[in-house]
Design a protein around this motif. Structure first.
Motif, PDB file in Angstrom:
ATOM      1  N   ARG A 154       0.834  -1.197   0.000  1.00 30.47           N
ATOM      2  CA  ARG A 154       0.000   0.000   0.000  1.00 30.47           C
ATOM      3  C   ARG A 154       0.868   1.247   0.000  1.00 30.47           C
ATOM      4  O   ARG A 154       1.852   1.328   0.742  1.00 30.47           O
ATOM      5  CB  ARG A 154      -0.914   0.016   1.230  1.00 30.47           C
ATOM      6  CG  ARG A 154      -1.847  -1.186   1.310  1.00 30.47           C
ATOM      7  CD  ARG A 154      -2.855  -1.192   0.151  1.00 30.47           C
ATOM      8  NE  ARG A 154      -3.591  -2.430   0.117  1.00 30.47           N
ATOM      9  CZ  ARG A 154      -3.423  -3.389  -0.796  1.00 30.47           C
ATOM     10  NH1 ARG A 154      -2.546  -3.260  -1.740  1.00 30.47           N
ATOM     11  NH2 ARG A 154      -4.144  -4.471  -0.772  1.00 30.47           N
ATOM     12  N   LEU A 155       0.492   2.191  -0.846  1.00 28.39           N
ATOM     13  CA  LEU A 155       1.184   3.469  -0.913  1.00 28.39           C
ATOM     14  C   LEU A 155       0.881   4.284   0.339  1.00 28.39           C
ATOM     15  O   LEU A 155      -0.131   4.072   1.004  1.00 28.39           O
ATOM     16  CB  LEU A 155       0.737   4.231  -2.164  1.00 28.39           C
ATOM     17  CG  LEU A 155       0.953   3.505  -3.492  1.00 28.39           C
ATOM     18  CD1 LEU A 155       0.220   4.216  -4.618  1.00 28.39           C
ATOM     19  CD2 LEU A 155       2.435   3.380  -3.785  1.00 28.39           C
ATOM     20  N   ILE A 156       1.756   5.253   0.621  1.00 26.94           N
ATOM     21  CA  ILE A 156       1.554   6.099   1.791  1.00 26.94           C
ATOM     22  C   ILE A 156       1.600   7.567   1.382  1.00 26.94           C
ATOM     23  O   ILE A 156       1.947   7.893   0.249  1.00 26.94           O
ATOM     24  CB  ILE A 156       2.605   5.814   2.881  1.00 26.94           C
ATOM     25  CG1 ILE A 156       4.011   6.101   2.355  1.00 26.94           C
ATOM     26  CG2 ILE A 156       2.517   4.386   3.360  1.00 26.94           C
ATOM     27  CD1 ILE A 156       4.942   6.568   3.418  1.00 26.94           C
ATOM     28  N   GLY A 157       1.287   8.444   2.321  1.00 29.87           N
ATOM     29  CA  GLY A 157       1.325   9.879   2.061  1.00 29.87           C
ATOM     30  C   GLY A 157       0.281  10.268   1.023  1.00 29.87           C
ATOM     31  O   GLY A 157      -0.758   9.613   0.900  1.00 29.87           O
ATOM     32  N   PRO A 158       0.569  11.334   0.249  1.00 29.44           N
ATOM     33  CA  PRO A 158      -0.400  11.780  -0.757  1.00 29.44           C
ATOM     34  C   PRO A 158      -0.746  10.702  -1.783  1.00 29.44           C
ATOM     35  O   PRO A 158      -1.861  10.669  -2.294  1.00 29.44           O
ATOM     36  CB  PRO A 158       0.309  12.961  -1.436  1.00 29.44           C
ATOM     37  CG  PRO A 158       1.306  13.445  -0.437  1.00 29.44           C
ATOM     38  CD  PRO A 158       1.727  12.228   0.342  1.00 29.44           C
ATOM     39  N   LEU A 159       0.208   9.798  -2.068  1.00 33.01           N
ATOM     40  CA  LEU A 159      -0.062   8.732  -3.039  1.00 33.01           C
ATOM     41  C   LEU A 159      -1.048   7.689  -2.513  1.00 33.01           C
ATOM     42  O   LEU A 159      -1.575   6.887  -3.290  1.00 33.01           O
ATOM     43  CB  LEU A 159       1.243   8.052  -3.452  1.00 33.01           C
ATOM     44  CG  LEU A 159       2.201   8.907  -4.273  1.00 33.01           C
ATOM     45  CD1 LEU A 159       3.488   8.134  -4.553  1.00 33.01           C
ATOM     46  CD2 LEU A 159       1.555   9.364  -5.564  1.00 33.01           C
ATOM     47  N   ALA A 160      -1.322   7.685  -1.211  1.00 30.92           N
ATOM     48  CA  ALA A 160      -2.259   6.722  -0.627  1.00 30.92           C
ATOM     49  C   ALA A 160      -3.647   6.853  -1.248  1.00 30.92           C
ATOM     50  O   ALA A 160      -4.419   5.888  -1.243  1.00 30.92           O
ATOM     51  CB  ALA A 160      -2.333   6.883   0.885  1.00 30.92           C
ATOM     52  N   THR A 161      -3.953   8.019  -1.802  1.00 21.01           N
ATOM     53  CA  THR A 161      -5.249   8.184  -2.459  1.00 21.01           C
ATOM     54  C   THR A 161      -5.382   7.264  -3.666  1.00 21.01           C
ATOM     55  O   THR A 161      -6.492   7.025  -4.142  1.00 21.01           O
ATOM     56  CB  THR A 161      -5.464   9.653  -2.903  1.00 21.01           C
ATOM     57  OG1 THR A 161      -4.408  10.024  -3.786  1.00 21.01           O
ATOM     58  CG2 THR A 161      -5.503  10.590  -1.700  1.00 21.01           C
ATOM     59  N   MET A 166      -5.360   1.095  -7.240  1.00 22.41           N
ATOM     60  CA  MET A 166      -4.500  -0.095  -7.341  1.00 22.41           C
ATOM     61  C   MET A 166      -5.314  -1.352  -7.066  1.00 22.41           C
ATOM     62  O   MET A 166      -5.151  -2.367  -7.757  1.00 22.41           O
ATOM     63  CB  MET A 166      -3.326  -0.011  -6.361  1.00 22.41           C
ATOM     64  CG  MET A 166      -2.311   1.063  -6.652  1.00 22.41           C
ATOM     65  SD  MET A 166      -1.420   0.755  -8.181  1.00 22.41           S
ATOM     66  CE  MET A 166      -2.106   2.042  -9.181  1.00 22.41           C
ATOM     67  N   THR A 167      -6.197  -1.298  -6.077  1.00 26.46           N
ATOM     68  CA  THR A 167      -7.049  -2.450  -5.756  1.00 26.46           C
ATOM     69  C   THR A 167      -7.945  -2.783  -6.950  1.00 26.46           C
ATOM     70  O   THR A 167      -8.085  -3.956  -7.328  1.00 26.46           O
ATOM     71  CB  THR A 167      -7.894  -2.155  -4.502  1.00 26.46           C
ATOM     72  OG1 THR A 167      -7.002  -1.922  -3.403  1.00 26.46           O
ATOM     73  CG2 THR A 167      -8.818  -3.307  -4.170  1.00 26.46           C
ATOM     74  N   ALA A 168      -8.544  -1.760  -7.561  1.00 29.25           N
ATOM     75  CA  ALA A 168      -9.412  -1.989  -8.722  1.00 29.25           C
ATOM     76  C   ALA A 168      -8.624  -2.556  -9.901  1.00 29.25           C
ATOM     77  O   ALA A 168      -9.098  -3.468 -10.592  1.00 29.25           O
ATOM     78  CB  ALA A 168     -10.104  -0.683  -9.117  1.00 29.25           C
ATOM     79  N   LEU A 169      -7.422  -2.032 -10.121  1.00 31.25           N
ATOM     80  CA  LEU A 169      -6.590  -2.550 -11.214  1.00 31.25           C
ATOM     81  C   LEU A 169      -6.187  -4.004 -10.958  1.00 31.25           C
ATOM     82  O   LEU A 169      -6.135  -4.817 -11.888  1.00 31.25           O
ATOM     83  CB  LEU A 169      -5.352  -1.676 -11.407  1.00 31.25           C
ATOM     84  CG  LEU A 169      -5.608  -0.287 -11.999  1.00 31.25           C
ATOM     85  CD1 LEU A 169      -4.347   0.564 -11.912  1.00 31.25           C
ATOM     86  CD2 LEU A 169      -6.102  -0.395 -13.431  1.00 31.25           C
TER      87      LEU A 169
END
Length: 188
Positions: A154-161, A166-169
């Motif tokens: 899982r990405l963190i910070g602003p990229l966490a959005t 990523m889950t859908a892809l």
């Protein structure tokens, strides 16, 4: 086990190489979901990964040769040969090589995580087929989502959005047969 079972699940270590990042990973122990996963990594100078987290497993890093850099929940660590630190489930972490020499370290994934194993094998295969960028990220969005999904990264910070994307892809990679095709090609 049948003859199509990957070598490291039959008790033989499997080593994969990434020609883009110049790294190698040896699977010393692959899991069936019960045992921990154990890998040995030879990380090229300047190599490493971006900060991330996992919700399904902890990672215990043990330096074997050289200096291993770790960021763990805001702390900067430098492990020397024989030193160990654990990134608990949910912790923000990354590893990197801060030196001009290769660093060798082991990572134990607990509990074992077959998706982590398969995701890494697919990622290195994609890199060797020139299907990643120079930072080792898959170029195709479905491949990127699949890697994130398989490895529980899982990405963190602003990229966490971007985590829901990523889950859908990853889901799309499964339903379109992309996951099946990549695993058939790389995880033999």
């Amino acid at each position: 086990m049948n003859p199509t079972t990957p070598a490291s699940l039959r008790g033989q270590p499997l080593t994969i190489h990434n020609k883009i990042q110049r790294d190698s990973v040896t699977f010393l122990r692959r899991t069936d979901g019960q045992l921990s996963t154990l890998v040995r990594v030879e990380l090229a100078p300047g190599g490493g990964n971006p900060p991330h987290r996992h919700s399904a497993y902890a990672e215990t890093f043990t330096a074997r040769q050289g200096t291993l850099g770790l960021h763990l929940d805001g702390r900067e660590l430098r492990l020397q040969s024989g030193e160990t630190v654990t990134a608990p489930i949910g912790s923000v972490h990354r590893f990197y090589n801060p030196t001009d020499e290769p660093v060798v370290f082991e990572v134990e994934i607990q509990p074992g995580h077959r998706g982590f194993e398969r995701g890494l094998i697919v990622l290195y295969g994609l890199a060797n087929d020139d299907r990643t960028d120079m930072q080792g990220r898959p170029r195709h969005p479905l491949h990127l989502g699949l890697f994130s999904s398989l490895t529980d990264t899982r990405l963190i910070g602003p990229l966490a959005t971007l985590n829901p994307v990523m889950t859908a892809l990853g889901w799309l990679a499964r339903v379109t047969g992309t996951q099946r095709r990549l695993l058939a090609r790389y995880d033999r």
